[in-house]
Design a protein around this motif. Structure first.
Motif, PDB file in Angstrom:
ATOM      1  N   SER A   1       0.761  -1.256   0.006  1.00  0.00           N
ATOM      2  CA  SER A   1       0.102  -0.005   0.028  1.00  0.00           C
ATOM      3  C   SER A   1       0.993   1.133  -0.125  1.00  0.00           C
ATOM      4  O   SER A   1       0.376   2.258  -0.466  1.00  0.00           O
ATOM      5  CB  SER A   1      -0.958   0.053   1.139  1.00  0.00           C
ATOM      6  OG  SER A   1      -0.171  -0.102   2.438  1.00  0.00           O
ATOM      7  N   GLN A   2       2.198   1.146   0.585  1.00  0.00           N
ATOM      8  CA  GLN A   2       2.926   2.315   0.433  1.00  0.00           C
ATOM      9  C   GLN A   2       4.478   1.879  -0.009  1.00  0.00           C
ATOM     10  O   GLN A   2       4.724   0.640   0.267  1.00  0.00           O
ATOM     11  CB  GLN A   2       3.073   2.981   1.665  1.00  0.00           C
ATOM     12  CG  GLN A   2       1.617   3.324   2.368  1.00  0.00           C
ATOM     13  CD  GLN A   2       1.824   4.075   3.754  1.00  0.00           C
ATOM     14  OE1 GLN A   2       2.208   3.233   4.790  1.00  0.00           O
ATOM     15  NE2 GLN A   2       1.557   5.155   3.909  1.00  0.00           N
ATOM     16  N   VAL A   3       5.087   2.879  -0.210  1.00  0.00           N
ATOM     17  CA  VAL A   3       6.566   2.485  -0.540  1.00  0.00           C
ATOM     18  C   VAL A   3       7.312   2.886   0.877  1.00  0.00           C
ATOM     19  O   VAL A   3       7.718   3.618   1.476  1.00  0.00           O
ATOM     20  CB  VAL A   3       7.465   3.440  -1.613  1.00  0.00           C
ATOM     21  CG1 VAL A   3       8.637   3.034  -1.859  1.00  0.00           C
ATOM     22  CG2 VAL A   3       6.246   3.337  -2.929  1.00  0.00           C
ATOM     23  N   GLY A   4       7.651   1.681   1.509  1.00  0.00           N
ATOM     24  CA  GLY A   4       8.226   1.649   2.810  1.00  0.00           C
ATOM     25  C   GLY A   4       7.100   1.739   3.594  1.00  0.00           C
ATOM     26  O   GLY A   4       5.901   1.757   3.529  1.00  0.00           O
ATOM     27  N   CYS A   5       7.194   2.113   4.932  1.00  0.00           N
ATOM     28  CA  CYS A   5       6.266   2.030   6.276  1.00  0.00           C
ATOM     29  C   CYS A   5       6.593   2.994   7.230  1.00  0.00           C
ATOM     30  O   CYS A   5       8.016   2.857   7.571  1.00  0.00           O
ATOM     31  CB  CYS A   5       5.824   0.952   6.621  1.00  0.00           C
ATOM     32  SG  CYS A   5       4.521   0.568   7.693  1.00  0.00           S
ATOM     33  N   GLN A   6       5.937   3.653   7.929  1.00  0.00           N
ATOM     34  CA  GLN A   6       6.201   4.562   8.929  1.00  0.00           C
ATOM     35  C   GLN A   6       5.840   4.117  10.242  1.00  0.00           C
ATOM     36  O   GLN A   6       6.081   4.598  11.329  1.00  0.00           O
ATOM     37  CB  GLN A   6       5.685   6.040   8.842  1.00  0.00           C
ATOM     38  CG  GLN A   6       4.125   6.076   8.989  1.00  0.00           C
ATOM     39  CD  GLN A   6       3.542   7.069   8.285  1.00  0.00           C
ATOM     40  OE1 GLN A   6       2.915   6.860   7.144  1.00  0.00           O
ATOM     41  NE2 GLN A   6       3.436   8.233   8.678  1.00  0.00           N
ATOM     42  N   MET A   7       5.405   2.752  10.460  1.00  0.00           N
ATOM     43  CA  MET A   7       4.461   2.386  11.419  1.00  0.00           C
ATOM     44  C   MET A   7       5.471   2.009  12.566  1.00  0.00           C
ATOM     45  O   MET A   7       5.215   1.886  13.838  1.00  0.00           O
ATOM     46  CB  MET A   7       3.459   1.295  11.174  1.00  0.00           C
ATOM     47  CG  MET A   7       2.503   2.115  10.136  1.00  0.00           C
ATOM     48  SD  MET A   7       1.667   3.588  10.353  1.00  0.00           S
ATOM     49  CE  MET A   7       0.890   3.454  11.925  1.00  0.00           C
ATOM     50  N   GLY A   8       6.565   1.414  12.290  1.00  0.00           N
ATOM     51  CA  GLY A   8       7.681   1.107  13.097  1.00  0.00           C
ATOM     52  C   GLY A   8       7.376  -0.099  14.078  1.00  0.00           C
ATOM     53  O   GLY A   8       8.069  -0.435  15.130  1.00  0.00           O
TER      54      GLY A   8
END
Ligand code: SAH
Length: 345
Positions: free
Chosen positions: A107-114
């Motif tokens: 759904s995204q390029v990379g992820c910020q959720m950690g």
């Protein structure tokens, strides 16, 4: 010259983009793009030649570019790294089940959720995918499966990224995917997996599209869940389970709770007992996923015995549980691993 990409536009958008062409032309072009998979205007045989030539100068039809392909030894799983115009790359995984074929998209390029156990988030979020790119992942899989004489039966949004952090593009893509002039896919064949962005689960409910919701739970109490998943510090278990329950009631669709079993971290009988307690009375299924080792992460998989005991405990305490069949471990099907390797080169 920069040609505008028509792939991913709705029929209404095509109509306005192609104005003053008559509306039936937009319909023909939509059918060529979405029904027949035509990539060159020159191949749109139902359009006059002069129009084809003119369209070719102004527009293009770009889906996604294949960068890498990996097949599992048993031939059931194929993973692809797909590239987009700006050089961004995402993974998709095709799974050929005996009950049908599915694609898992990012759904995204990379992820910020950690999340502490996940490879996708190691280098943060690069950018959101557009609706066209999301649809492109699915079209790539659809065309690939057709080439094998198979068809695409279902879509899971469970690859890299947090779909509810890319909500508008996601909803636009889902509605387009569902249109008769596109793949006409039933919402019931689509699963969205979230780490638990509670307010956006409510927004998803309000869209009134009965997609299946899958919630990544991974811990039966706030303390452990917050250690594993930073999102839990913002939206704790109580509000998450309430949102899951509310989604199930509103859509009549059973929510799936994903639970990764990590050796020695969340896989004891005590964890199973607490999980059964918090899920008691919910319209829910639990999907147990043995942790898939990630080089950069200091966790280990559970023992087979721990998986069996956990599964047995839930099923004998009123919670319907399944164990995710491990598919494609040999092609690194755990999210983010192919992409991480590609850009580490
Ligand atoms: N952000 C969404 C979707 C992407 S993650 C979500 O959190 O649900 C898809 C699933 O894979 C999630 O359940 C996630 O927790 C799980 N996952 C991530 N890393 C994993 C690993 N190393 N082994 C097994 N499952 C993993």
């Amino acid at each position: 010259m920069n040609r505008k990409n028509l792939f991913g536009l709705t029929l209404a958008e095509l109509k306005s983009e192609l104005a003053p062409l008559p509306k039936f032309r937009a319909k023909q072009i939509a059918a060529n793009i979405y029904k027949h998979g035509v990539k060159n205007f020159g191949d749109m045989n139902d359009l006059p030649k002069t129009l084809r030539a003119e369209l070719e100068t102004r527009f293009e039809i770009k889906v996604a570019e294949l960068l890498t392909r990996l097949d599992s030894a048993d031939g059931l799983t194929t993973k692809f790294l797909l590239g987009f115009a700006d050089g961004a790359a995402v993974e998709i995984v095709i799974m050929r089940h005996d009950y049908g074929n599915s694609v898992c998209i990012s759904s995204q390029v990379g992820c910020q959720m950690g999340c502490a156990f996940c490879a996708s988030t190691l280098r943060g979020l690069e950018r959101n995918l557009t609706a066209a790119e999301l649809l492109g992942e699915i079209f790539f899989a659809d065309e690939f499966l057709r080439g094998e004489g198979r068809k695409l039966d279902s879509v899971v949004v469970m690859g890299t990224g947090e779909p509810l952090m890319n909500f508008d593009a996601l909803i636009k893509m889902l509605r387009l995917l569902h249109e008769d002039y596109c793949l006409g896919m039933s919402f019931r064949k689509i699963t969205i997996s979230t780490c638990g962005v509670v307010p956006v689960i409510k927004k998803l409910r309000d869209e009134k599209i009965p997609v299946t919701l899958s919630i990544s739970l991974h811990a039966p109490d706030d303390k452990l869940r917050s250690e594993l998943m930073p999102i839990n510090s913002a939206f704790g278990l109580k509000s998450l389970l309430a949102a899951g329950d509310d989604y199930a009631q509103a859509t009549g669709r059973r929510v799936t709770y994903e639970y990764i079993l990590i050796g020695g971290v969340n896989d004891t009988e005590e964890h199973a007992r607490r999980l059964a307690k918090i899920l008691g009375g919910q319209l829910a299924n639990v999907n147990l996923i043995p942790f898939n080792p990630v080089d950069e992460r200091n966790f280990r998989p559970p023992t087979n015995n721990a998986v069996k005991k956990f599964f047995h405990f839930l099923n004998t305490h009123g919670i319907g549980a399944t164990i995710r069949k491990e598919m494609g471990a040999d092609v690194n099907a755990a999210c983010g691993q192919l992409r991480a390797r590609n850009s580490a080169r």
